[in-house]
Design a protein around this motif. Structure first.
Motif, PDB file in Angstrom:
ATOM      1  N   TYR A   9       0.813  -1.259  -0.068  1.00  0.00           N
ATOM      2  CA  TYR A   9       0.230  -0.298  -0.089  1.00  0.00           C
ATOM      3  C   TYR A   9       1.031   1.512  -0.161  1.00  0.00           C
ATOM      4  O   TYR A   9       0.530   2.489  -0.720  1.00  0.00           O
ATOM      5  CB  TYR A   9      -0.827   0.426   1.037  1.00  0.00           C
ATOM      6  N   SER A  13       0.464   4.694  -4.285  1.00  0.00           N
ATOM      7  CA  SER A  13       0.152   6.126  -4.570  1.00  0.00           C
ATOM      8  C   SER A  13       1.679   6.163  -5.527  1.00  0.00           C
ATOM      9  O   SER A  13       2.460   6.156  -5.771  1.00  0.00           O
ATOM     10  CB  SER A  13       0.104   7.068  -3.127  1.00  0.00           C
ATOM     11  N   GLN A  15       2.453   9.051  -6.106  1.00  0.00           N
ATOM     12  CA  GLN A  15       3.693   9.558  -5.510  1.00  0.00           C
ATOM     13  C   GLN A  15       4.678   9.561  -5.143  1.00  0.00           C
ATOM     14  O   GLN A  15       5.460   9.525  -5.013  1.00  0.00           O
ATOM     15  CB  GLN A  15       2.810  10.734  -4.464  1.00  0.00           C
ATOM     16  N   PHE A  89      -7.227   1.196  -8.592  1.00  0.00           N
ATOM     17  CA  PHE A  89      -6.226   1.423  -8.571  1.00  0.00           C
ATOM     18  C   PHE A  89      -5.519   2.131  -9.309  1.00  0.00           C
ATOM     19  O   PHE A  89      -4.961   1.728 -10.600  1.00  0.00           O
ATOM     20  CB  PHE A  89      -4.788   0.652  -7.800  1.00  0.00           C
ATOM     21  N   ARG A  90      -5.185   3.988 -10.003  1.00  0.00           N
ATOM     22  CA  ARG A  90      -4.684   4.235 -10.607  1.00  0.00           C
ATOM     23  C   ARG A  90      -3.446   3.668 -11.802  1.00  0.00           C
ATOM     24  O   ARG A  90      -2.944   4.056 -12.511  1.00  0.00           O
ATOM     25  CB  ARG A  90      -5.216   5.575 -10.531  1.00  0.00           C
ATOM     26  N   LEU A  91      -2.458   3.615 -10.020  1.00  0.00           N
ATOM     27  CA  LEU A  91      -1.266   3.232 -10.933  1.00  0.00           C
ATOM     28  C   LEU A  91      -1.574   1.838 -11.800  1.00  0.00           C
ATOM     29  O   LEU A  91      -0.732   1.461 -12.211  1.00  0.00           O
ATOM     30  CB  LEU A  91      -0.785   3.263  -9.451  1.00  0.00           C
ATOM     31  N   GLU A 234      -0.758  13.709 -13.068  1.00  0.00           N
ATOM     32  CA  GLU A 234      -0.863  14.222 -11.991  1.00  0.00           C
ATOM     33  C   GLU A 234       0.079  15.303 -11.724  1.00  0.00           C
ATOM     34  O   GLU A 234      -0.303  15.927 -11.281  1.00  0.00           O
ATOM     35  CB  GLU A 234      -0.080  13.201 -10.952  1.00  0.00           C
ATOM     36  N   THR A 237      -1.516  18.185  -9.383  1.00  0.00           N
ATOM     37  CA  THR A 237      -0.937  18.145  -8.217  1.00  0.00           C
ATOM     38  C   THR A 237       0.890  18.579  -7.085  1.00  0.00           C
ATOM     39  O   THR A 237       1.448  19.285  -8.588  1.00  0.00           O
ATOM     40  CB  THR A 237      -0.717  16.416  -8.058  1.00  0.00           C
TER      41      THR A 237
ATOM     42  N   PRO D  70      -5.875  13.747  -4.600  1.00  0.00           N
ATOM     43  CA  PRO D  70      -5.284  12.403  -4.719  1.00  0.00           C
ATOM     44  C   PRO D  70      -6.026  12.540  -5.646  1.00  0.00           C
ATOM     45  O   PRO D  70      -6.416  12.656  -6.807  1.00  0.00           O
ATOM     46  CB  PRO D  70      -6.960  12.180  -3.779  1.00  0.00           C
TER      47      PRO D  70
END
Lengths: 246, 219, 251, 70
Positions: A9, A13, A15, A89-91, A234, A237, D70
């Motif tokens: 986990y 993300s 990032q 999960f976008r990744l 992204e 962001t 997010p």
């Protein structure tokens, strides 16, 4: 390519995954180079000539890894896409989109090397045999996936639509393969059937080394493309701004 | 409830007979062009007949696929269908059945007529019509996935063919294979049974991914 | 059909009564619904993203029987997105929507049997006549209606003479009336209406307002977005502002 | 070492053009793809930097909320 980051986990993300991928890429390039040089030297320099096919058979050191990779990458792509669809999960959806062009390239290379191998052996550039035909259809599946994702603007919908197409494609690949095989059984059977390998062990090692090289290459290139997709998607962001020093 | 959706689609299709006719004319024209291109020798025509007729049927179905969801999507009725107390998969199944009745069955009925152009024997014509009758539901089912995926996407019409034609190859192989076997007088049972298997898979499994694609398009 | 017993468990009683009763039996039917005072739509911490921007966050409200929620805010504030989330078409980026205390994601068809959604589109087929459109949407909602009730609903919306004209021939307002005629026969408790009063003349606006009022009196719930100030007589009215008027944190 | 001289190696026993044809195309693909990717990445970074610089200039950078989307 199905390496699973250990703290699942923490790296889920984009990032957190971006710098990690950045660190891993050089290693994969190095591995790809090492395996590549080893495989080619075994295949082209050390391995003896083949009885009937003379020296032309050495193309299998390029053709077979490419075919393997085109098939394997589609499965991995469908896996990541399915994960992205199920758990949002976008990744993993980004990973699927990153894999597609490389898979398409390997499918094209497999067709190209297959054709160049077929010319001296069977006297024709293109032979409608089961494996080459299903490879061609696999290329169309890749192109369909890429075209669908390119045609949809909203990234989330593009991911999910692509995921559905990839999953439907994966289910259809065996059907397509067996129907094509059923339709035409010209091909000389799978050249690497581990049960009765009709080839000397050196050839076998050569091919495995080349396959590993292609695999490392595929991981490196898709991580790079995944990072590019991450930046693109992204861009609003803050972590991307920090990444670019703003 | 499923019958309500089927009846609705059939009534809509009958109200717009022009679309219906366009698909059939396309099928007739494409098939009739081949002899002009290939030459009139009956022997060669008989040889290419199965492939030509099946590819034309494939393309005709492909032509009528966007109509499956696009109109409902544009005027909002697709939302109401998605909100009906019926699993969306069953609604898609009903629409696929309606599309097959409107597009697949006429193709199967019309094909023996066109088979005559290619000099097919009586027995081959029967197998041709039967194979098309069995195969076209699979075309509609798998096509529904493509239509749902490219709903509301610019350039959707062309995209559908790129997405769906690779998935159509098994149906084409077994369908044309059946007619080819009939022409050469060898057994057709194997081909037809495999085709029927594909159709069952297509009609019963395809609506679920199509429903998922619709849900995404409606977001 | 007479009900011999009514099981009073929180979510079940409403369904038993609904299934045991033929929707025609209006009077007894609505009395059963009054029995269920705790029909509840609970929404908590809802969040919506569009094109990478966050439209709204932390939106929450509770709606009991007979209550109406006004959603207002400037264009692009996410009113329509919120409505589409409520009817389950658009999955929220965060937060949860509960019907009878159970999240709608898990309810599926059960929830869809309870709600009637009317969006910007009229959701009527141009080739079909208002009569066919209405009887079709009734069948899709699971109701068996005889011809008289459909004609009565259409005439109530001022489409008396035009039941058998293809909707292509109707004006924009008449098409909207044909779409809204669905409300005249709808027995489902939750109404989600996205700007129902657009393109309607004064008479039609009053008629629709009356329909909504009757629905609220009947113990139903409604979520409404509209720009015209309209007086709905019955039911407790809540207001929820989205966009600049609201104080929800803008990213 | 199977080959005894370079010319045999290049000739590949009359199959030279085919073998080297495959080799060259595959090598080219595996060099071109990363190059194209790196170039498009560079172009993307420039575009983003330009965009951020523009935002920084007209004060949009002072975003009140710290939470990243997010």
């Amino acid at each position: 390519m199905s390496h699973r980051p250990f703290h699942w986990y923490r790296y889920a993300s984009p990032q957190a995954f971006y710098p990690l991928a950045g660190r891993m890429i050089p290693w994969f390039w190095a591995l790809a180079a090492i395996f590549g040089v080893a495989g080619l030297s075994v295949g082209f320099l050390i391995a003896p000539g083949d009885a009937q096919q003379g020296e032309g058979y050495r193309i299998i050191f390029l053709h077979v890894p490419a075919s393997w990779m085109s098939m394997f990458l589609y499965l991995v792509m469908a896996f990541w896409a399915g994960l992205g669809l199920a758990f949002r999960f976008r990744l993993s959806s980004m990973m699927a989109s990153a894999l597609a062009p490389t898979g398409a390239m390997f499918a094209f290379l497999s067709l190209w090397t297959g054709a160049l191998w077929g010319k001296p052996m069977w006297g024709a550039w293109w032979v409608w045999d089961a494996r080459l035909t299903s490879e061609l259809i696999l290329l169309f599946l890749y192109l369909g996936f890429i075209a669908l994702q390119a045609a949809i603007d909203d990234p989330r919908r593009a991911d999910q639509a692509g995921a559905i197409l990839a999953l439907v494609g994966v289910v259809n690949i065996p059907i397509i393969y067996f129907s094509v095989k059923w339709w035409n059984t010209l091909h000389q059977g799978s050249s690497l059937n581990l049960a009765r390998s009709s080839m000397a062990t050196t050839m076998l090692y050569g091919m495995l080394l080349c396959a590993l090289a292609c695999w490392m290459y595929a991981i490196a290139i898709s991580l790079m493309r995944a990072r590019r997709i991450m930046l693109e998607r992204e861009k609003d962001t803050l972590w991307v701004r920090k990444e670019l020093g703003f | 409830m499923i019958l309500a959706v089927i009846a609705r689609d059939l009534r809509l299709a009958l109200r717009r007979r022009a679309d219906l006719a366009a698909v059939l004319f396309f099928f007739v024209i494409v098939v009739s062009l081949f002899p002009l291109g290939v030459g009139p020798e009956p022997e060669r025509l008989r040889e290419i007949a199965p492939g030509v007729l099946w590819v034309a049927a494939l393309l005709a179905t492909l032509l009528s696929l966007p109509r499956l969801f696009a109109d409902d999507f544009r005027d909002g009725t697709l939302e109401q269908l998605a909100l009906a107390p019926l699993p969306l998969g069953l609604t898609v199944f009903a629409k696929v059945l309606a599309h097959w009745l409107v597009c697949g069955v006429p193709l199967a009925v019309l094909s023996p007529l066109l088979g005559l152009q290619f000099g097919l024997s009586g027995e081959a014509l029967v197998v041709l019509s039967g194979a098309l009758f069995i195969g076209t539901p699979a075309l509609s089912g798998i096509g529904a996935i493509g239509a749902a995926l490219t709903l509301g996407v610019r350039g959707g019409g062309v995209l559908v063919s790129l997405l769906i034609l690779p998935l159509y190859t098994p149906v084409l192989i077994f369908g044309a294979g059946a007619v080819d076997a009939a022409v050469n007088g060898i057994g057709v049972e194997a081909h037809l049974s495999l085709l029927a298997a594909l159709t069952l898979a297509g009609v019963f499994f395809a609506p679920w991914p199509a429903a998922a694609a619709l849900r995404i398009a409606l977001e | 059909m007479i009900v011999d017993f009514v099981r009073i468990t929180d979510s079940a009683v409403y369904h038993d009564v609904h299934r045991l009763y033929d929707p025609q039996g209006d009077s007894l039917f609505s009395k059963a619904r009054m029995l269920r005072s705790s029909i509840m739509l609970a929404v908590s911490a809802l969040e919506c993203h569009r094109g990478g921007r966050r439209l709204f966050a932390g939106v929450g409200f509770c709606l009991g029987a007979g209550e109406l929620l006004y959603l207002h805010g400037p264009n692009g504030a996410g009113k329509t997105s919120l409505l589409r989330m409520l009817c389950g078409l658009l999955p929220p980026a965060a937060g949860e929507i509960c019907w009878h205390g159970r999240p709608i994601a898990r309810l599926g068809e059960e929830y869809r049997r309870e709600l009637c959604f009317l969006g910007h589109h009229d959701a009527i087929k141009e080739e079909l006549t208002p009569f066919e459109n209405l009887s079709l949407s009734a069948r899709l909602a699971g109701m068996r209606l005889d011809e008289a009730r459909v004609l009565e609903a259409l005439s109530r919306l001022g489409l008396a003479g035009r039941e058998d004209l293809p909707c292509r021939a109707l004006s924009r307002g008449q098409k909207r009336r044909a779409a809204l005629s669905r409300l005249a026969i709808d027995r489902r408790p939750l109404w989600l209406l996205d700007e129902p009063f657009t393109a309607l003349d004064a008479a039609a606006v009053n008629e629709v307002a009356a329909l909504i009022g009757a629905h609220l009196e009947d113990g139903g719930l409604a979520v409404l977005t509209t720009h015209q100030p309209v007086e709905i007589t019955a039911g407790a009215i809540q207001r929820l502002a989205l966009g600049d008027e609201a104080e929800s944190c803008r990213r | 070492m199977y080959w005894n001289n370079l010319s045999d190696f290049l000739a590949m026993g009359s199959h030279g053009p085919y073998v080297w044809g495959c080799f060259v195309v595959m090598a080219a693909a595996m060099i071109l793809e990363p190059a194209l990717l790196r170039r498009s990445r560079k172009r993307l970074l420039e575009r983003l930097r330009r965009q951020y610089r523009a935002e920084a200039l007209d004060g949009k950078a002072a975003r009140e909320s710290s939470g990243e989307c997010p």
